[in-house]
Design a protein around this motif. Structure first.
Motif, PDB file in Angstrom:
ATOM      1  N   UNK A  17       1.099  -1.273  -0.087  1.00  0.00           N
ATOM      2  CA  UNK A  17       0.084   0.212   0.315  1.00  0.00           C
ATOM      3  C   UNK A  17       0.729   0.809   0.249  1.00  0.00           C
ATOM      4  N   UNK A  18       1.963   1.249   0.605  1.00  0.00           N
ATOM      5  CA  UNK A  18       2.937   2.242   0.726  1.00  0.00           C
ATOM      6  C   UNK A  18       3.684   2.425  -0.179  1.00  0.00           C
ATOM      7  N   UNK A  19       3.996   1.731  -1.182  1.00  0.00           N
ATOM      8  CA  UNK A  19       4.768   1.928  -2.306  1.00  0.00           C
ATOM      9  C   UNK A  19       3.203   2.207  -3.264  1.00  0.00           C
ATOM     10  N   UNK A  20       2.212   1.391  -2.983  1.00  0.00           N
ATOM     11  CA  UNK A  20       1.297   2.295  -4.308  1.00  0.00           C
ATOM     12  C   UNK A  20       0.988   3.370  -4.442  1.00  0.00           C
ATOM     13  N   UNK A  21       0.874   4.403  -2.794  1.00  0.00           N
ATOM     14  CA  UNK A  21       0.688   5.267  -2.779  1.00  0.00           C
ATOM     15  C   UNK A  21       1.929   6.731  -3.101  1.00  0.00           C
ATOM     16  N   UNK A  22       2.710   6.009  -3.180  1.00  0.00           N
ATOM     17  CA  UNK A  22       4.313   6.286  -3.680  1.00  0.00           C
ATOM     18  C   UNK A  22       3.893   6.424  -5.299  1.00  0.00           C
ATOM     19  N   UNK A  45       0.304  -2.536 -21.989  1.00  0.00           N
ATOM     20  CA  UNK A  45       0.002  -2.107 -21.370  1.00  0.00           C
ATOM     21  C   UNK A  45      -0.788  -3.303 -19.942  1.00  0.00           C
ATOM     22  N   UNK A  46      -1.827  -4.175 -20.377  1.00  0.00           N
ATOM     23  CA  UNK A  46      -1.320  -4.428 -19.096  1.00  0.00           C
ATOM     24  C   UNK A  46      -0.877  -5.205 -18.675  1.00  0.00           C
ATOM     25  N   UNK A  47       0.374  -5.958 -19.547  1.00  0.00           N
ATOM     26  CA  UNK A  47       1.098  -7.112 -19.534  1.00  0.00           C
ATOM     27  C   UNK A  47       2.688  -5.446 -18.348  1.00  0.00           C
ATOM     28  N   UNK A  48       2.559  -4.412 -19.102  1.00  0.00           N
ATOM     29  CA  UNK A  48       3.550  -3.749 -17.874  1.00  0.00           C
ATOM     30  C   UNK A  48       2.544  -3.535 -16.425  1.00  0.00           C
ATOM     31  N   UNK A  49       1.095  -3.414 -16.535  1.00  0.00           N
ATOM     32  CA  UNK A  49       0.474  -3.313 -15.027  1.00  0.00           C
ATOM     33  C   UNK A  49       0.878  -4.581 -14.495  1.00  0.00           C
ATOM     34  N   UNK A  50       0.421  -5.808 -14.747  1.00  0.00           N
ATOM     35  CA  UNK A  50       1.016  -6.952 -14.083  1.00  0.00           C
ATOM     36  C   UNK A  50       2.465  -7.247 -13.689  1.00  0.00           C
ATOM     37  N   UNK A  51       3.189  -6.683 -14.538  1.00  0.00           N
ATOM     38  CA  UNK A  51       5.006  -6.869 -13.780  1.00  0.00           C
ATOM     39  C   UNK A  51       5.151  -5.831 -13.253  1.00  0.00           C
ATOM     40  N   UNK A  52       4.784  -4.209 -12.703  1.00  0.00           N
ATOM     41  CA  UNK A  52       4.054  -3.791 -12.134  1.00  0.00           C
ATOM     42  C   UNK A  52       3.796  -3.682 -10.903  1.00  0.00           C
ATOM     43  N   UNK A  53       2.825  -4.950 -10.438  1.00  0.00           N
ATOM     44  CA  UNK A  53       1.810  -5.356  -9.620  1.00  0.00           C
ATOM     45  C   UNK A  53       2.429  -6.607  -8.809  1.00  0.00           C
ATOM     46  N   UNK A  54       3.377  -7.360  -9.724  1.00  0.00           N
ATOM     47  CA  UNK A  54       4.498  -8.267  -9.447  1.00  0.00           C
ATOM     48  C   UNK A  54       5.942  -8.102  -9.011  1.00  0.00           C
ATOM     49  N   UNK A  55       6.600  -6.746  -9.291  1.00  0.00           N
ATOM     50  CA  UNK A  55       7.374  -6.749  -8.671  1.00  0.00           C
ATOM     51  C   UNK A  55       7.234  -5.729  -7.014  1.00  0.00           C
ATOM     52  N   UNK A  56       6.457  -5.084  -7.031  1.00  0.00           N
ATOM     53  CA  UNK A  56       5.389  -4.467  -6.120  1.00  0.00           C
ATOM     54  C   UNK A  56       5.547  -5.407  -4.575  1.00  0.00           C
ATOM     55  N   UNK A  57       4.917  -6.609  -5.308  1.00  0.00           N
ATOM     56  CA  UNK A  57       4.410  -7.855  -4.199  1.00  0.00           C
ATOM     57  C   UNK A  57       6.371  -8.168  -3.902  1.00  0.00           C
ATOM     58  N   UNK A  58       6.376  -8.937  -4.416  1.00  0.00           N
ATOM     59  CA  UNK A  58       7.933  -9.430  -4.268  1.00  0.00           C
ATOM     60  C   UNK A  58       8.660  -8.128  -3.434  1.00  0.00           C
ATOM     61  N   UNK A  60       8.039  -5.597  -1.041  1.00  0.00           N
ATOM     62  CA  UNK A  60       7.365  -5.785  -0.425  1.00  0.00           C
ATOM     63  C   UNK A  60       7.500  -6.484   0.901  1.00  0.00           C
ATOM     64  N   UNK A  61       7.220  -8.014  -0.592  1.00  0.00           N
ATOM     65  CA  UNK A  61       8.016  -9.224   0.783  1.00  0.00           C
ATOM     66  C   UNK A  61       9.051  -9.434   0.930  1.00  0.00           C
TER      67      UNK A  61
END
Length: 489
Positions: A17-22, A45-58, A60-61
């Motif tokens: 959530x913090x990364x998304x806000x930034x 565009x959907x692929x880029x969004x999916x990659x960004x979300x996956x990187x954020x999750x990794x 954060x973990x």
């Protein structure tokens, strides 16, 4: 001694959530908002969004996995960092305050966020974003006990015994803001302007994707409805903003309570987001009393603590509210219970009558160019701006009337007004500097400007009184200097 511990797994969600806000604004501008590159396939565009979300999750973990905290050898230790390992050691005697808060996510999982702060800096020294409330209370109690008892060292004992030690100094609730008082505080706080400007700033971020032109296409026809209708709609909109701003303040400061222990002040508040801030009494630098144009005639005020702590990433920690709303006649008694060294009923020394003309002149010189521009470019309605002249004179008189100073024992009190009246009460030993200066115009009337600064947050809080008797400025300076001379020896 405690073994290194990790945060609750919910910290992974909080990191996301913090990364998304930034990244939300750059993300919208670069990825979401369609561009003019029509040759790019639709699946990119959907692929880029999916990659960004996956990187954020990794990310954060990994940040959660690599973050540990422990208490060892009189220090609070934190190890963090995914690629670069960082180790931070905070000695107990350097800790200024401990802030415990509960955001919406934390409350769902019965967790809290704990901030540990030393001297004022750009950010909190230690942030535990998701731990059990019982764990936070044990950390707080343990650190407080260690700071107040340097002779005993229970860190050498077994871990369970250390973390289970909850002996604390006796405490008592000395102030509680009632719900009706909170509504009065919120309704007279001036939060409407902040709420409205925040909404405008938020909407302005999306001016490229909101079809403002289409929304206001029929604006000229709407004018035909008449000035009265537009005025009513504007008043209704302001009323809605006023109600929302008032409710937001009530929710923010609900259950506001001040608890006094032998060595600390514990302030807790909040309905949706609960916060608890612990402030060592010996770190308090002064108190600031604020009275706006609505509260002052009602005998009401807001009181803040100025202390050497806080962080830039938490603006609220830089200005600690001690009493959101209190009657001035009750202030002396409450300060006697919480901060007796700052309780005073000293009489203020007003500035001389010959200074009034200078206050009026300054305001008139500021307002005349504005009136001239409005009259010249806005005729005939611009002539209504002439009403600003008596308002400027009244404003100048209010500033003159509320300006003053006072000395009682080791306390200095400086009072002034811009829009709200501010009274700063400082101990002589806490004052960083006193400045005494005079301009050529002040010198002709034997007047001068006196100011004093104390440590507050990451910078200083300055009290200033303009056009004081020159002999009074010398008196204040002589009151301050002997103490400093003794301290320097």
């Amino acid at each position: 001694m405690s073994e290194p511990k990790r945060l609750h797994p919910v910290a992974v969600l909080l990191n996301i959530i913090k990364s998304v806000k930034e990244l939300v604004i750059p993300f919208l501008l670069v990825v979401v908002i369609p561009g003019k590159n029509e040759g790019i396939p639709g699946w990119v565009q959907p692929l880029v969004i999916a990659i960004i979300v996956l990187l954020l999750i990794i990310n954060a973990f990994l940040r959660w996995l690599r973050f540990t905290y422990s208490i060892q050898d009189g220090e609070f230790r934190i190890e963090s960092g995914v690629l670069i390992r960082k180790k931070r050691y905070i000695k107990f005697d350097r800790i200024h305050s401990i802030d415990i808060s509960e955001g919406i996510i934390q409350r769902i999982f019965r967790l809290v966020k704990l901030n540990i702060e030393t001297a004022g800096g750009a950010q909190a020294d230690a942030v535990l974003s998701a731990i059990r409330k019982s764990e936070a209370e044990r950390i707080n109690a343990f650190i407080s006990q260690e700071k107040s008892n340097n002779t005993n060292n229970p860190l050498d004992k077994d871990k369970d015994e250390v973390w289970g030690n909850e002996d604390a100094a006796k405490s008592s609730s000395v102030f509680k803001q009632t719900l009706p008082q909170l509504f009065v505080m919120a309704a007279t706080s001036g939060a409407v302007g902040v709420f409205l400007s925040g909404g405008i700033a938020f909407i302005s971020q999306f001016d490229e994707i909101i079809p403002f032109k289409r929304i206001f296409k029929g604006y000229e026809d709407f004018i035909g409805m008449g000035t009265i209708v537009l005025t009513v709609l504007a008043l209704v909109a302001l009323l809605v903003v006023y109600v929302l701003a008032t409710l937001s303040m009530v929710i923010k400061y609900a259950s506001f309570t001040v608890i006094k222990t032998d060595e600390e002040i514990v302030i807790s508040r909040g309905l949706l987001e609960k916060r608890q801030l612990t402030i060592p009494i010996h770190k308090v630098q002064g108190i600031r009393i604020m009275e706006n144009l609505i509260r002052k005639p009602l005998g009401l005020a807001t009181v803040y603590i100025e202390y050497a702590g806080g962080s830039m990433d938490d603006k609220e920690s830089l200005s600690i509210m001690l009493f959101p709303l209190i009657k001035k006649k009750h202030l002396h008694k409450k300060l006697l219970e919480i901060l007796p060294v700052y309780q005073t009923t000293m009489e203020m020394t007003s500035i001389p009558k010959r200074a009034l003309s200078r206050f009026v002149l300054r305001k008139v010189l500021y307002i005349i160019p504005i009136i001239g521009a409005l009259v010249w470019f806005g005729r005939p309605w611009g002539f209504l701006s002439l009403l600003l002249l008596p308002l400027a004179v009244f404003w100048a008189y209010m500033q003159y009337k509320d300006a003053g100073w006072g000395i009682e024992g080791n306390l200095l009190q400086l009072s002034s007004r811009f829009f709200s009246k501010q009274t700063l009460i400082m101990q002589r030993s806490r004052i960083q500097s006193i400045t005494y200066k005079k301009s050529w115009f002040q010198n002709r009337k034997e007047l001068a400007t006196i100011s004093a600064s104390i440590k507050s947050g990451v910078s200083s809080q300055v009290g200033m009184v303009v056009d004081v008797e020159e002999k009074d400025c010398r008196l204040i300076k002589s009151w301050y200097l002997p103490k400093k001379a003794v301290d320097s020896q």
